[in-house]
Design a protein around this motif. Sequence first.
Motif, PDB file in Angstrom:
ATOM      1  N   LEU A 196     -44.585  14.956  39.258  1.00  0.00           N
ATOM      2  CA  LEU A 196     -44.430  15.997  40.728  1.00  0.00           C
ATOM      3  C   LEU A 196     -42.622  15.739  40.255  1.00  0.00           C
ATOM      4  O   LEU A 196     -41.762  16.770  40.146  1.00  0.00           O
ATOM      5  CB  LEU A 196     -44.291  15.267  41.863  1.00  0.00           C
ATOM      6  N   GLY A 197     -42.527  15.048  40.029  1.00  0.00           N
ATOM      7  CA  GLY A 197     -40.796  14.754  39.327  1.00  0.00           C
ATOM      8  C   GLY A 197     -40.372  15.722  38.411  1.00  0.00           C
ATOM      9  O   GLY A 197     -39.716  16.641  38.546  1.00  0.00           O
ATOM     10  N   VAL A 198     -41.678  15.726  37.512  1.00  0.00           N
ATOM     11  CA  VAL A 198     -40.708  16.864  36.402  1.00  0.00           C
ATOM     12  C   VAL A 198     -40.863  18.132  37.060  1.00  0.00           C
ATOM     13  O   VAL A 198     -40.082  19.046  36.509  1.00  0.00           O
ATOM     14  CB  VAL A 198     -41.548  17.292  35.097  1.00  0.00           C
ATOM     15  N   VAL A 221     -40.362  19.180  40.090  1.00  0.00           N
ATOM     16  CA  VAL A 221     -39.340  19.454  40.780  1.00  0.00           C
ATOM     17  C   VAL A 221     -37.834  19.689  39.708  1.00  0.00           C
ATOM     18  O   VAL A 221     -37.230  20.586  40.343  1.00  0.00           O
ATOM     19  CB  VAL A 221     -38.332  18.353  41.776  1.00  0.00           C
ATOM     20  N   ALA A 222     -37.524  19.620  39.097  1.00  0.00           N
ATOM     21  CA  ALA A 222     -36.383  18.941  37.777  1.00  0.00           C
ATOM     22  C   ALA A 222     -36.438  21.145  36.829  1.00  0.00           C
ATOM     23  O   ALA A 222     -35.498  20.821  37.321  1.00  0.00           O
ATOM     24  CB  ALA A 222     -36.566  18.100  36.690  1.00  0.00           C
ATOM     25  N   CYS A 223     -37.419  21.547  37.169  1.00  0.00           N
ATOM     26  CA  CYS A 223     -38.096  22.654  36.270  1.00  0.00           C
ATOM     27  C   CYS A 223     -38.955  22.964  37.284  1.00  0.00           C
ATOM     28  O   CYS A 223     -39.845  23.668  36.885  1.00  0.00           O
ATOM     29  CB  CYS A 223     -38.566  22.081  34.998  1.00  0.00           C
ATOM     30  N   MET A 249     -45.014  11.209  38.516  1.00  0.00           N
ATOM     31  CA  MET A 249     -44.178  11.681  37.571  1.00  0.00           C
ATOM     32  C   MET A 249     -44.203  13.335  37.132  1.00  0.00           C
ATOM     33  O   MET A 249     -43.544  13.870  36.977  1.00  0.00           O
ATOM     34  CB  MET A 249     -44.477  11.003  35.348  1.00  0.00           C
ATOM     35  N   THR A 306     -43.499  17.281  49.085  1.00  0.00           N
ATOM     36  CA  THR A 306     -42.602  18.046  48.759  1.00  0.00           C
ATOM     37  C   THR A 306     -43.210  19.709  48.063  1.00  0.00           C
ATOM     38  O   THR A 306     -42.108  20.390  48.129  1.00  0.00           O
ATOM     39  CB  THR A 306     -42.452  17.373  47.604  1.00  0.00           C
TER      40      THR A 306
END
Lengths: 165, 189
Positions: free
Chosen positions: B54-56, B58-60, B52, B87
């Motif tokens: 990692l996703g945040v 990448v998004a920010c 989770m 990533t």
Amino acid sequence: MLQPKTIIEQLKKCGITHVVWLPDSESKFMYDALQAEQDLGFIPVCREGEAFAVAAGLWMGGKTPVILIQNTGLFESGDVLRGTALGLEVPLLMMIGYRGYMEMKAGKQPFDTAAVYTEPILNTWGIPFHHIETDADTAKIAEAFKQAQEISRPVAALICVEYNE
Amino acid sequence: MRRDEVLQTLAKHRTNEVVLTTMSVAQEWPAYSQSEFDFNAIGTGMGHLPDMALGVAVACPDRKVLCLNGDGSMLMNLGVLVSIANTAPTNLILFVFENEIYEVTGGQPIPGRGRANFAAMAQGAGFAHTFEFSDLTAFDKELPTILRLEGPIFVTVQAAPSGKPLSTKAIPVRAAARALRDSLTRSQR
């Protein structure tokens, strides 16, 4: 026939920003096509359960992800699908390779039991799903995306055949 | 050092970073932080907080993301170390709190207790930097530097349980996730 470029056009139409995926037999032809897309972020994971949490994080950060996994990986992902994707009410488009579907549809013995359990599992989770068998079905991808936004839950687009060049 | 001391030190140095927590840390962190950029994940997919984060991250990309994970949770999902390193978000710092037990289930020892080395795993996975702390003074001194480094960064802290009863207060994660999304979206405009 199901062509990668047709799928990617649908993803762009939905405003997808990131593809989180683990390769499978149904989606292997998507790899090169996705790599060539400058406008789509591409996040490979080691196990399918990660894809749900990465997607949830992307969504929390304001992005619009799609996950691309196989039905076998869906089975592995049960707790994170429950607690994270459904628990946080993530409006998530899930593209799921439907291993064994064509054999099952033709009344033949599937390669393994993956196809047998796919739709019952989705029904148990309360996850709507749509079959994608040819390019003519790809409009259902945008419909599934729209449905996910409307109900604020994951919705599955089941990729029933291998993509072809 | 104890976990509550580590969390107080983190709260002291933290500015505008996103902080994601889980398990016993999630039950304790709200005592030290009430930021709009906190997300305390109770009841979400077990072992999946680093993904989770990692996703945040990448998004920010313009905001640091601190993921406060437990050692038992880390063992549930070691492959994510490779996913993160692959990533390679430069803004992600993954902390693992090592107490070598499953604290919330009664203190049973985790597999690999006294043998497994998380920092070595993270280094082998390809993290840009790894750190190990067992001393609070050293942690307090080095943390500002770590927060400025380009990641992904992996930090283990050997921290004993705080010795206080863990909060049993329910955390409304659905609302908290949407609140964090609103805060992050607003801050990126």
